[in-house]
Design a protein around this motif. Structure first.
Motif, PDB file in Angstrom:
ATOM      1  N   ARG A 181       0.713  -6.202  27.619  1.00 41.86           N
ATOM      2  CA  ARG A 181       1.537  -6.607  26.474  1.00 41.86           C
ATOM      3  C   ARG A 181       2.282  -5.386  25.944  1.00 41.86           C
ATOM      4  NH1 ARG A 181      -2.533 -10.060  26.522  1.00 41.86           N
ATOM      5  NH2 ARG A 181      -2.096 -12.234  26.034  1.00 41.86           N
ATOM      6  N   PRO A 182       3.485  -5.620  25.382  1.00 42.50           N
ATOM      7  CA  PRO A 182       4.251  -4.490  24.828  1.00 42.50           C
ATOM      8  C   PRO A 182       3.473  -3.779  23.732  1.00 42.50           C
ATOM      9  CG  PRO A 182       5.608  -6.467  24.995  1.00 42.50           C
ATOM     10  CD  PRO A 182       4.216  -6.901  25.297  1.00 42.50           C
ATOM     11  N   PRO A 189       0.413  -1.970  31.593  1.00 44.38           N
ATOM     12  CA  PRO A 189       0.548  -2.536  30.237  1.00 44.38           C
ATOM     13  C   PRO A 189       0.752  -4.048  30.349  1.00 44.38           C
ATOM     14  CG  PRO A 189       2.064  -0.683  30.589  1.00 44.38           C
ATOM     15  CD  PRO A 189       1.548  -1.111  31.937  1.00 44.38           C
ATOM     16  N   HIS A 213      -4.224  -5.577  26.354  1.00 39.85           N
ATOM     17  CA  HIS A 213      -2.934  -4.931  26.106  1.00 39.85           C
ATOM     18  C   HIS A 213      -2.593  -3.936  27.209  1.00 39.85           C
ATOM     19  CE1 HIS A 213      -1.880  -6.149  21.844  1.00 39.85           C
ATOM     20  NE2 HIS A 213      -3.020  -6.779  22.098  1.00 39.85           N
ATOM     21  N   ALA A 235       4.458  -2.780  34.670  1.00 40.25           N
ATOM     22  CA  ALA A 235       4.172  -4.047  34.007  1.00 40.25           C
ATOM     23  C   ALA A 235       3.351  -4.959  34.912  1.00 40.25           C
ATOM     24  CB  ALA A 235       5.479  -4.734  33.620  1.00 40.25           C
TER      25      ALA A 235
END
Length: 303
Positions: free
Chosen positions: A302-303, A300, A36, A279
């Motif tokens: 994944r959100p 990050p 994540h 991202a």
């Protein structure tokens, strides 16, 4: 899966690419983690590119810090379960964490409580463990001692400052002129501007935590009191205090120490030092930026 690999280590950040790679499988005692968030240390490309058998590892997936969720268990794996939130430090000689999934040894991970954000979890393993091991395992810090913490506004130095203060030490932070307030905000009792102040005015200290090396390291060794220690993470050195020890070390994973660190984050006695957040699709451009990095770079996934 998407992953950031280094295809040409000599090219530095320019040798990084975002590519598609097969998803990893869990070997014996492994887990697969859905990543994540991942941390990145900009000096990683200067680390050895060969594994323990001196086999060239490039192209390999970068990154070693992560926070995520366990999605698969290898044969014989114990202590973790599928669906569990975890954070930790991947092995130096395997594909890393700047990917959507990573396979790693279960012992390298610790549970990540539900009230701690994945971004925070990914920022802790290298910085937190380096500070913990340098201060308490190698430096044997005691309450009432003094610590000279180089790079006190950085990802490692800010952890050193906070943990040393909690242990009852007096902390003198160092850095550039622009770092003064940040170092003080993280708890340094005083600050030495390495661009303008005389380091020697510090006087005697019990422990130097060195993340710089070179001339600063040599000058710092002369400040160590009898019986004190110079702890460094920049590699083997011939520098020795007149009547003390020099210890260079490479950080190691430790589940119990990770648990101690995350508990301090939860109770508010330890703050992480996150700098740039980008991202996965933007990570290569972020790593290639010429901006000065302040704090840990976090991706990050994944959100």
């Amino acid at each position: 899966m998407k992953a950031i690999v280094v295809t040409d280590q000599a090219a530095g950040e320019a040798g990084m690419k975002l590519v598609q790679r097969p998803e990893p499988r869990a070997a014996i005692n492994d887990v697969v983690v859905e990543v994540h968030a991942a941390g990145f240390v900009n000096t990683e490309l200067e680390w050895p590119s060969a594994d323990r058998t001196f086999r060239d590892r490039t192209p390999s997936i970068l990154g070693h810090e992560l926070a995520g969720v366990v999605t698969a268990l290898g044969y014989g794996t114990t202590g973790l379960s599928i669906g569990q939130r975890v954070f930790g430090l991947a092995d130096w000689h395997r594909d890393g964490t700047l990917a959507e999934h990573v396979a790693m040894e279960a012992r390298n991970l610790a549970p990540l409580p539900g009230d701690v954000d994945f971004t925070v979890g990914a920022s802790l393993p290298i910085s937190g463990l380096t500070a913990w091991q340098g201060l308490f395992q190698h430096g044997r810090l005691q309450a009432g001692q003094s610590v000279l913490a180089h790079g006190a506004a950085g990802a490692v130095g800010s952890m050193v400052t906070q943990l040393a203060r909690e242990a009852g030490a007096y902390v003198i932070g160092t850095g550039r002129t622009a770092d003064r307030q940040k170092a003080l905000d993280f708890g340094a009792n005083e600050f030495v501007d390495l661009e303008n102040d005389a380091l020697e005015d510090v006087g005697g200290v019990d422990l130097v935590f060195d993340v710089i090396g070179g001339g600063i390291q040599k000058r710092s060794a002369a400040l160590i009191r009898a019986g004190g220690t110079l702890v460094t993470v920049v590699g083997p050195t011939d520098v020795r205090p007149a009547d003390g020890l020099t210890i260079d070390f490479v950080v190691e994973t430790d589940r119990a120490q990770l648990s101690e660190i995350i508990q301090r984050v939860r109770d508010g006695t330890l703050r992480t030092n996150i700098g740039k957040v980008a991202a996965l699709d933007d990570a290569v451009a972020t790593f290639n930026s010429k901006e000065r990095r302040s704090g840990k770079t976090i991706i990050p996934v994944r959100p």
